[in-house]
Write a protein that holds these residues in place. Structure first.
Motif, PDB file in Angstrom:
ATOM      1  N   VAL A  94      19.142  29.669  26.097  1.00 64.03           N
ATOM      2  CA  VAL A  94      20.152  30.224  26.993  1.00 64.03           C
ATOM      3  C   VAL A  94      20.979  31.260  26.237  1.00 64.03           C
ATOM      4  O   VAL A  94      21.330  31.065  25.068  1.00 64.03           O
ATOM      5  CB  VAL A  94      21.076  29.115  27.552  1.00 64.03           C
ATOM      6  N   LEU A  95      21.299  32.360  26.915  1.00 64.09           N
ATOM      7  CA  LEU A  95      22.109  33.418  26.323  1.00 64.09           C
ATOM      8  C   LEU A  95      23.472  33.467  26.993  1.00 64.09           C
ATOM      9  O   LEU A  95      23.576  33.597  28.210  1.00 64.09           O
ATOM     10  CB  LEU A  95      21.418  34.768  26.492  1.00 64.09           C
ATOM     11  N   HIS A  96      24.530  33.350  26.192  1.00 60.29           N
ATOM     12  CA  HIS A  96      25.897  33.450  26.687  1.00 60.29           C
ATOM     13  C   HIS A  96      26.471  34.807  26.294  1.00 60.29           C
ATOM     14  O   HIS A  96      25.975  35.479  25.382  1.00 60.29           O
ATOM     15  CB  HIS A  96      26.763  32.340  26.097  1.00 60.29           C
ATOM     16  N   CYS A  97      27.538  35.191  26.968  1.00 60.81           N
ATOM     17  CA  CYS A  97      28.175  36.467  26.657  1.00 60.81           C
ATOM     18  C   CYS A  97      29.685  36.302  26.649  1.00 60.81           C
ATOM     19  O   CYS A  97      30.252  35.622  27.519  1.00 60.81           O
ATOM     20  CB  CYS A  97      27.789  37.532  27.685  1.00 60.81           C
ATOM     21  N   ALA A  98      30.332  36.926  25.666  1.00 60.48           N
ATOM     22  CA  ALA A  98      31.790  36.996  25.614  1.00 60.48           C
ATOM     23  C   ALA A  98      32.180  38.466  25.596  1.00 60.48           C
ATOM     24  O   ALA A  98      31.630  39.250  24.820  1.00 60.48           O
ATOM     25  CB  ALA A  98      32.337  36.288  24.379  1.00 60.48           C
ATOM     26  N   ALA A  99      33.106  38.850  26.464  1.00 60.92           N
ATOM     27  CA  ALA A  99      33.562  40.236  26.553  1.00 60.92           C
ATOM     28  C   ALA A  99      35.065  40.274  26.329  1.00 60.92           C
ATOM     29  O   ALA A  99      35.801  39.433  26.855  1.00 60.92           O
ATOM     30  CB  ALA A  99      33.216  40.826  27.916  1.00 60.92           C
ATOM     31  N   PHE A 100      35.505  41.266  25.560  1.00 60.91           N
ATOM     32  CA  PHE A 100      36.924  41.395  25.264  1.00 60.91           C
ATOM     33  C   PHE A 100      37.470  42.690  25.848  1.00 60.91           C
ATOM     34  O   PHE A 100      36.958  43.771  25.589  1.00 60.91           O
ATOM     35  CB  PHE A 100      37.179  41.371  23.762  1.00 60.91           C
ATOM     36  N   TYR A 101      38.539  42.536  26.661  1.00 59.56           N
ATOM     37  CA  TYR A 101      39.245  43.681  27.223  1.00 59.56           C
ATOM     38  C   TYR A 101      40.594  43.829  26.543  1.00 59.56           C
ATOM     39  O   TYR A 101      41.326  42.856  26.400  1.00 59.56           O
ATOM     40  CB  TYR A 101      39.470  43.492  28.730  1.00 59.56           C
ATOM     41  N   ARG A 102      40.918  45.030  26.152  1.00 56.58           N
ATOM     42  CA  ARG A 102      42.263  45.238  25.622  1.00 56.58           C
ATOM     43  C   ARG A 102      43.278  45.130  26.750  1.00 56.58           C
ATOM     44  O   ARG A 102      44.398  44.673  26.555  1.00 56.58           O
ATOM     45  CB  ARG A 102      42.374  46.595  24.918  1.00 56.58           C
ATOM     46  N   SER A 103      42.892  45.560  27.968  1.00 52.61           N
ATOM     47  CA  SER A 103      43.755  45.475  29.142  1.00 52.61           C
ATOM     48  C   SER A 103      42.875  45.287  30.367  1.00 52.61           C
ATOM     49  O   SER A 103      41.789  45.871  30.443  1.00 52.61           O
ATOM     50  CB  SER A 103      44.586  46.766  29.281  1.00 52.61           C
ATOM     51  N   HIS A 104      43.318  44.457  31.307  1.00 54.56           N
ATOM     52  CA  HIS A 104      42.493  44.165  32.471  1.00 54.56           C
ATOM     53  C   HIS A 104      43.345  44.168  33.728  1.00 54.56           C
ATOM     54  O   HIS A 104      44.282  43.375  33.856  1.00 54.56           O
ATOM     55  CB  HIS A 104      41.814  42.802  32.309  1.00 54.56           C
ATOM     56  N   PHE A 105      43.031  45.075  34.658  1.00 50.58           N
ATOM     57  CA  PHE A 105      43.708  45.129  35.943  1.00 50.58           C
ATOM     58  C   PHE A 105      42.925  44.270  36.931  1.00 50.58           C
ATOM     59  O   PHE A 105      41.781  44.583  37.271  1.00 50.58           O
ATOM     60  CB  PHE A 105      43.812  46.567  36.435  1.00 50.58           C
ATOM     61  N   MET A 106      43.551  43.206  37.399  1.00 50.57           N
ATOM     62  CA  MET A 106      42.837  42.217  38.184  1.00 50.57           C
ATOM     63  C   MET A 106      42.418  42.730  39.551  1.00 50.57           C
ATOM     64  O   MET A 106      41.329  42.403  40.029  1.00 50.57           O
ATOM     65  CB  MET A 106      43.701  40.955  38.341  1.00 50.57           C
ATOM     66  N   PHE A 107      43.244  43.526  40.216  1.00 46.10           N
ATOM     67  CA  PHE A 107      42.904  44.029  41.546  1.00 46.10           C
ATOM     68  C   PHE A 107      41.963  45.228  41.460  1.00 46.10           C
ATOM     69  O   PHE A 107      40.965  45.304  42.164  1.00 46.10           O
ATOM     70  CB  PHE A 107      44.182  44.414  42.296  1.00 46.10           C
ATOM     71  N   GLU A 108      42.275  46.149  40.577  1.00 43.59           N
ATOM     72  CA  GLU A 108      41.514  47.393  40.516  1.00 43.59           C
ATOM     73  C   GLU A 108      40.127  47.214  39.912  1.00 43.59           C
ATOM     74  O   GLU A 108      39.167  47.840  40.355  1.00 43.59           O
ATOM     75  CB  GLU A 108      42.291  48.441  39.718  1.00 43.59           C
ATOM     76  N   ARG A 109      39.983  46.341  38.886  1.00 40.18           N
ATOM     77  CA  ARG A 109      38.738  46.325  38.134  1.00 40.18           C
ATOM     78  C   ARG A 109      38.065  44.960  37.944  1.00 40.18           C
ATOM     79  O   ARG A 109      36.840  44.890  37.839  1.00 40.18           O
ATOM     80  CB  ARG A 109      38.998  46.899  36.724  1.00 40.18           C
ATOM     81  N   ALA A 110      38.844  43.877  37.862  1.00 41.12           N
ATOM     82  CA  ALA A 110      38.302  42.637  37.307  1.00 41.12           C
ATOM     83  C   ALA A 110      37.121  42.071  38.085  1.00 41.12           C
ATOM     84  O   ALA A 110      36.122  41.650  37.488  1.00 41.12           O
ATOM     85  CB  ALA A 110      39.410  41.587  37.191  1.00 41.12           C
ATOM     86  N   TYR A 111      37.208  42.044  39.415  1.00 42.56           N
ATOM     87  CA  TYR A 111      36.129  41.431  40.197  1.00 42.56           C
ATOM     88  C   TYR A 111      34.810  42.157  39.936  1.00 42.56           C
ATOM     89  O   TYR A 111      33.774  41.537  39.663  1.00 42.56           O
ATOM     90  CB  TYR A 111      36.476  41.465  41.684  1.00 42.56           C
TER      91      TYR A 111
END
Length: 262
Positions: free
Chosen positions: A192-209
């Motif tokens: 199984v392959l897992h992934c971790a992604a790091f955002y310096r900043s995350h806008f929940m409405f504009e981008r997150a979904y």
């Protein structure tokens, strides 16, 4: 400091839980630091909910979530390609045209992953290198579990092992692209392959979904290309903000239940 960790089975449930964690009476700024969103299957979401969310997003001038997801992984193009080499080649041919669209002038995330500018005009397909290394390692009894990411990919390296999406030599703006700093893939020895992604900043409405969907599809793609199964997606944000029209977002948060069924 306000923070949270949520664990949910799908994108819709995870997005709702994360937004609820930010929209609290004791968090009037609706912001958080070092937030963690863990999604068991980030390729699944509720299409009806996504349509409702997109109606609000489009009314505020944002692109559909599917467009956001495609900047991380172009699923429609990948479906028409027989191999990763074909996908990378076709995307590179389209990349300059894509960069002429508003908001893409500095590139796209997938462009950085398959067409990273190296020394002396070379181009680096980092995802291809990750797939190759995973394929080689997964067949070994003592496979390396966490050797599939890097902060800086150098064209003279004999092996490039990660998915760099932040270029420290010229990505120095205080705001804007790229908010995604890096992706890290972990090989579980049960295939199984897992992934971790790091955002310096995350806008929940504009981008997150859309970002969750794109990252989930990217993980699934890399896993399948390497003969593995996709696992958990973990998204860490240094700074998360519940932006957008909160009075229109709240009905989506309060009226929805876990929407994905087995």
């Amino acid at each position: 400091m306000h923070t949270f960790t949520v664990e949910e089975p799908d994108v819709t449930s995870a997005w709702i839980a994360a937004c609820r964690a930010l929209d609290r009476k004791d968090n009037t700024a609706r912001t958080g630091y070092h937030t963690v969103v863990r999604i068991s299957d980030a390729t699944k979401d509720d299409l009806r909910f996504r349509e409702d969310l997109d109606r609000v997003r489009l009314g505020k001038g944002h692109h559909p979530t599917e467009t956001v997801a495609s900047t991380i992984f172009p699923a429609a193009l990948a479906d028409r390609c027989k191999s990763h080499d074909e996908l990378a080649s076709r995307y590179r041919k389209l990349y300059e045209a894509a960069r002429r669209f508003p908001g893409n002038n500095r590139g796209t995330y997938f462009g950085r992953l398959v067409d990273y500018p190296g020394a002396k005009g070379s181009r680096i397909d980092q995802i291809g290198k990750v797939i190759d290394r995973l394929t080689q390692q997964s067949s070994k009894a003592g496979a390396m579990t966490a050797a599939y990411e890097t902060d800086i990919a150098h064209p003279d390296d004999t092996v490039t092992t990660g998915a760099l999406v932040h270029a420290p030599d010229h990505d120095n703006s205080l705001r804007g692209f790229p908010c995604l700093s890096h992706c890290s893939f972990q090989l579980d020895r049960n295939g199984v392959l897992h992934c971790a992604a790091f955002y310096r900043s995350h806008f929940m409405f504009e981008r997150a979904y859309g970002n969750y969907l794109g990252l989930g599809r990217l993980t699934q793609y890399v896993a399948r290309q390497a003969g593995l199964r996709p696992g958990v997606l973990t998204v860490i944000a240094g700074y998360a903000q519940l932006d957008g029209p909160i009075t229109q977002i709240r009905p989506l948060l309060t009226g929805a239940q876990p929407l994905i069924t087995a």
